[in-house]
Design an enzyme around this catalytic site. Sequence first.
Site, short mmCIF file in Angstrom:
data_model
loop_
_atom_site.label_atom_id
_atom_site.label_comp_id
_atom_site.label_asym_id
_atom_site.label_seq_id
_atom_site.Cartn_x
_atom_site.Cartn_y
_atom_site.Cartn_z
N ASN A 139 0.80 -1.22 0.00
CA ASN A 139 0.00 0.00 0.00
C ASN A 139 0.84 1.28 0.00
O ASN A 139 0.38 2.31 -0.49
CB ASN A 139 -0.92 0.00 1.22
N LYS B 196 2.18 3.46 -11.16
CA LYS B 196 1.03 2.59 -10.87
C LYS B 196 0.72 1.68 -12.05
O LYS B 196 0.27 0.54 -11.87
CB LYS B 196 -0.19 3.44 -10.51
N TYR C 264 3.75 9.39 -11.40
CA TYR C 264 2.85 8.61 -10.54
C TYR C 264 2.05 7.63 -11.38
O TYR C 264 1.96 6.44 -11.05
CB TYR C 264 1.91 9.55 -9.78
#
Length: 253
Positions: A92, A161, A157
């Site tokens: 996470n 991901k 980012y």
Amino acid sequence: MLALEGLHVLVTGGSRGIGAAACRRFAGAGAVVLVHYRDRHDVAESLLAELRAVHDAPHLGHAADLADPAQVGALFDRVEREWGRLDCLVNNAGVWEPDALARFDVDVYRRTMDVNVLGPFLAVARALPLLRLSQRASIVNVTSTAGQRGEADHSPYAASKGALISATKSWAVELAPGIRVNSVAPGWVDTDMTAGPLRHDPAARARIESQIPLRRVASADDIAAPIVFLASELARHITGEILNVNGGSVLCG
């Protein structure tokens, strides 16, 4: 409520936001939890006290820089010493920093890739021997809507991901049949990470909500519950899945 008695779970970035909500959900379902954090010892200790009040079990806290192989090794050495196995790893921990291409900042890029990509790779590689001792082993990666459709002004980012989404699918095949690997992909979530636009700019929040089909921003718990589901026996025939939990926003281009 899901019953996860005896499940041993490590949640990276577990002291705040989605990670903390997942820790609460796991403990509430009977799991034993290790709360990983980087430097907020006080926040982690407060959460651990909360978890122990909900479920009296040997919950742990551990500080580590997940981009440092030695510190990742020490984290999993502790899991082995204290628990002897691991049933679920939740990747996470993550960072979300603006980095418009016209003002590209190599330090932001490297920091984003270190935390969002290198960290999960190091954690999974080191966790494998412990996960292979479990009869219900799984990995849940927290990815993002941005990793599927991109995000203007946050391309490092989004790229990080997207990399973790591809890793999820790769690991699902590579680690089968003994270890399931899935991902939860949030959109906007009301956490400290997104406090600027969501908590301090009403106009920005209204604009964001108008672009989500369900017309609301997710809470951390909205993401935590699907994480726990994917770690449970209810998901025992699910692997390689990217579960979108974003109010339908990934459908809007």
